[in-house]
Design a protein around this motif. Structure first.
Motif, PDB file in Angstrom:
ATOM      1  N   VAL A  17     -30.235  -0.920 -41.613  1.00  0.00           N
ATOM      2  CA  VAL A  17     -30.262  -2.202 -42.322  1.00  0.00           C
ATOM      3  C   VAL A  17     -31.709  -2.659 -42.501  1.00  0.00           C
ATOM      4  CG1 VAL A  17     -29.683  -4.667 -42.121  1.00  0.00           C
ATOM      5  CG2 VAL A  17     -27.947  -2.921 -41.651  1.00  0.00           C
ATOM      6  N   PHE A  18     -32.512  -2.516 -41.463  1.00  0.00           N
ATOM      7  CA  PHE A  18     -33.926  -2.882 -41.554  1.00  0.00           C
ATOM      8  C   PHE A  18     -34.627  -2.070 -42.651  1.00  0.00           C
ATOM      9  CE2 PHE A  18     -38.337  -1.946 -40.281  1.00  0.00           C
ATOM     10  CZ  PHE A  18     -38.867  -3.234 -40.353  1.00  0.00           C
ATOM     11  N   ILE A  21     -33.617  -3.261 -46.036  1.00  0.00           N
ATOM     12  CA  ILE A  21     -34.290  -4.520 -46.372  1.00  0.00           C
ATOM     13  C   ILE A  21     -35.725  -4.245 -46.832  1.00  0.00           C
ATOM     14  CG2 ILE A  21     -35.213  -6.667 -45.389  1.00  0.00           C
ATOM     15  CD1 ILE A  21     -32.626  -6.783 -43.670  1.00  0.00           C
ATOM     16  N   THR A  25     -36.913  -5.087 -50.505  1.00  0.00           N
ATOM     17  CA  THR A  25     -38.048  -6.007 -50.628  1.00  0.00           C
ATOM     18  C   THR A  25     -39.187  -5.350 -51.407  1.00  0.00           C
ATOM     19  OG1 THR A  25     -37.463  -7.023 -48.514  1.00  0.00           O
ATOM     20  CG2 THR A  25     -39.674  -7.445 -49.327  1.00  0.00           C
ATOM     21  N   SER A  53     -39.683   4.010 -46.894  1.00  0.00           N
ATOM     22  CA  SER A  53     -38.290   3.602 -46.678  1.00  0.00           C
ATOM     23  C   SER A  53     -37.330   4.504 -47.444  1.00  0.00           C
ATOM     24  CB  SER A  53     -38.087   2.131 -47.043  1.00  0.00           C
ATOM     25  OG  SER A  53     -38.425   1.876 -48.390  1.00  0.00           O
TER      26      SER A  53
END
Length: 179
Positions: A17-18, A21, A25, A53
């Protein structure tokens, strides 16, 4: 005590989840800055966050796919093993009956009494003399005397030799045809 694998999955989910995000972002920030006329060179930090990511997410996706394939393979193996076990379970009573008949022939050859046969079966099951005596509702000394008579009739010197007599042929390696 907490399930370690459950805790690991929880932490892994939080990390994913991090990363999502960070990825989202970075995408929004790059789109916004690009719309405001900034160049890719000025957005290096956002681009590096996006690339890192994306690589991490691709790694998780690949690992998930590998684990799902392994899980499917293991599930197939488990199903196969259950089928083989069911076949063995269905043939167990027949095999046990056949082995019991072989044992009975040997008991007859040794001229064992019914009580002595009961003692042998108890010993083969790993019961102590006390346990055999309790099951037969007799004294331990009587069971010991019967065991001694069995050893003499069978031509063996101990419980281990008696047990080996009944199981030795089953434990021999299969014949390879090489002499």
């Amino acid at each position: 005590m907490a399930d370690p694998s459950g805790l690991f999955r929880y932490r892994k989910a939080i990390f994913i989840v991090f990363v999502l995000i960070v990825f989202a972002t970075s995408v929004v920030e790059i789109f916004t800055e690009f719309s405001n006329g900034e160049t890719l060179a000025t957005m290096a930090d956002d681009l590096s966050g996006l690339i890192i990511s994306a690589v991490v997410l691709l790694g998780f996706a690949y690992e998930h796919r590998v684990q799902q394939k392994a899980l499917k393979d293991l599930s197939g193996q488990l199903s196969s093993a259950r089928g083989q076990l069911a076949k063995l379970d269905s043939s167990s009573p027949e095999l046990a009956g056949q082995y019991r008949a072989v044992m009975q022939k040997q008991f007859d050859a040794w001229s064992l009494t019914a009580s002595e046969q009961d003692v042998v079966i108890g010993m083969l099951k790993g019961l102590s003399f006390r346990e055999i005596a309790e099951l037969r509702q007799t004294r331990e000394k009587t069971v010991r005397q019967q065991a001694t008579a069995v050893y003499r009739k069978a031509g063996v010197g101990s419980r281990n030799e008696l047990t080996a007599w009944f199981f030795e042929d089953m434990l021999d390696p299969p014949s390879t045809g090489i002499n």
